[in-house]
Motif scaffolding. Sequence first.
Motif, PDB file in Angstrom:
ATOM      1  N   TYR A 190      -8.398   1.731   3.133  1.00 43.97           N
ATOM      2  CA  TYR A 190      -7.798   1.130   4.331  1.00 43.97           C
ATOM      3  C   TYR A 190      -6.951  -0.055   3.873  1.00 43.97           C
ATOM      4  O   TYR A 190      -6.929  -0.426   2.698  1.00 43.97           O
ATOM      5  CB  TYR A 190      -8.888   0.658   5.303  1.00 43.97           C
ATOM      6  N   TRP A 191      -6.245  -0.657   4.798  1.00 45.86           N
ATOM      7  CA  TRP A 191      -5.487  -1.863   4.513  1.00 45.86           C
ATOM      8  C   TRP A 191      -6.441  -2.997   4.138  1.00 45.86           C
ATOM      9  O   TRP A 191      -7.632  -2.952   4.465  1.00 45.86           O
ATOM     10  CB  TRP A 191      -4.648  -2.270   5.720  1.00 45.86           C
ATOM     11  N   LYS A 192      -5.907  -4.023   3.507  1.00 44.13           N
ATOM     12  CA  LYS A 192      -6.711  -5.175   3.126  1.00 44.13           C
ATOM     13  C   LYS A 192      -6.913  -6.072   4.347  1.00 44.13           C
ATOM     14  O   LYS A 192      -6.475  -7.220   4.419  1.00 44.13           O
ATOM     15  CB  LYS A 192      -6.031  -5.953   1.990  1.00 44.13           C
ATOM     16  N   GLN A 207      -8.578  -1.134  -0.957  1.00 41.71           N
ATOM     17  CA  GLN A 207      -7.810  -1.882   0.035  1.00 41.71           C
ATOM     18  C   GLN A 207      -6.346  -1.972  -0.396  1.00 41.71           C
ATOM     19  O   GLN A 207      -6.053  -2.380  -1.519  1.00 41.71           O
ATOM     20  CB  GLN A 207      -8.392  -3.284   0.205  1.00 41.71           C
ATOM     21  N   TYR A 208      -5.464  -1.586   0.508  1.00 40.18           N
ATOM     22  CA  TYR A 208      -4.026  -1.610   0.251  1.00 40.18           C
ATOM     23  C   TYR A 208      -3.446  -2.839   0.934  1.00 40.18           C
ATOM     24  O   TYR A 208      -3.594  -3.003   2.140  1.00 40.18           O
ATOM     25  CB  TYR A 208      -3.363  -0.335   0.786  1.00 40.18           C
ATOM     26  N   GLU A 209      -2.771  -3.670   0.147  1.00 38.04           N
ATOM     27  CA  GLU A 209      -2.266  -4.930   0.698  1.00 38.04           C
ATOM     28  C   GLU A 209      -0.820  -4.806   1.147  1.00 38.04           C
ATOM     29  O   GLU A 209       0.040  -4.313   0.417  1.00 38.04           O
ATOM     30  CB  GLU A 209      -2.389  -6.060  -0.308  1.00 38.04           C
ATOM     31  N   GLU A 215       4.426  -0.459   1.027  1.00 39.61           N
ATOM     32  CA  GLU A 215       4.633   0.397  -0.134  1.00 39.61           C
ATOM     33  C   GLU A 215       3.355   0.616  -0.936  1.00 39.61           C
ATOM     34  O   GLU A 215       3.206   1.642  -1.606  1.00 39.61           O
ATOM     35  CB  GLU A 215       5.717  -0.216  -1.036  1.00 39.61           C
ATOM     36  N   SER A 216       2.412  -0.319  -0.885  1.00 34.84           N
ATOM     37  CA  SER A 216       1.156  -0.155  -1.624  1.00 34.84           C
ATOM     38  C   SER A 216       0.438   1.121  -1.217  1.00 34.84           C
ATOM     39  O   SER A 216      -0.224   1.768  -2.035  1.00 34.84           O
ATOM     40  CB  SER A 216       0.240  -1.359  -1.400  1.00 34.84           C
ATOM     41  N   TRP A 217       0.579   1.489   0.071  1.00 31.75           N
ATOM     42  CA  TRP A 217      -0.004   2.748   0.552  1.00 31.75           C
ATOM     43  C   TRP A 217       0.994   3.895   0.467  1.00 31.75           C
ATOM     44  O   TRP A 217       0.676   4.971  -0.026  1.00 31.75           O
ATOM     45  CB  TRP A 217      -0.521   2.603   1.979  1.00 31.75           C
TER      46      TRP A 217
END
Length: 223
Positions: free
Chosen positions: A6-8, A31-33, A43-45
Motif C-alpha cells: 500500500y502507499w506509505k 509501502q510505496y511513497e 511513480e514508486s508504484w
Amino acid sequence: MPTLGYWKTKGLAQPIRLLLTYAGEEFEDVQYEQGPPPDFSRESWYSVKPKFGEIFSFPNLPYIASSSGWKKTDSGLFIALKYILSFYVTLDGDTDKEKAIVDMIIDEAMDLRLGVIKITYTSVENYEKWKPDYFKTVPTKLAQFERHLGENDWFAGEKITAADFSMYEILIQHRRMQSDSLDAFPKLRAFLDRFECLPRVKEYLSLDKVKNLPTSSKIAVPI
C-alpha cells in the motif's frame, strides 16, 4: 508470510495491518511513497505495477499475497478485509446475525471515512472552512455508533471482529482532527481504550514507524 502492499500512509491499509498484527500473522509491509509537491508523483508504484500483472489479474493497492498461493488486490477496504477473514474466520462473527453486523459496520465505517476524505483531500483553506460544519453534523452519526455499541465491548457483540478494526481507525482519525470530537460519547472512548490494550496491538501502536505514518496521501491536509 503474506505481503501487504500500500502507499506509505495509514489509509485503507491500516485496519488490515492491525488485523494481521492482532491475528499474530507476520507480514511484509511494503509501502510505496508518493513524491513531493507539486507533482506528488506516484511513480514508486506505477513503475512496478506492470510486473504485478503476472501475479494479479487487476493490480491495485492495497494488495495482499502469501507464499502459499492466496492473493487479492482491491481498493475497497470491505472486500480486502473480507478476503483476509476467509483465513481468520473467527474474526468474521460466530453467527449469521454477527456476520451481517460485521458487514454492516465495515460498510458504515467506510461511509464515515468518505466524509473525512471529502474535507481533507482539498486545500488547507477549504479544510479550515469546512471542518466546523462537519463537526456540527457528524455527532449525529457518532451517536448512532454509540447506541449500536450499547453495553457490548465490541461492535458485533461480545467478541472482537473485523468490524472493530475498521471502527478503530476511523474514530481515531476524528480524534486527530478534533481532540474533543468524542467527548460526548463515553462508550466510543471506552472502545478505543479497549482496542489499544489488545495483545500485540498495543505494542504495534507504540512503534515509532506506526505513530509517524501519515494518515492520508500527501495531497491531503495532514491530520
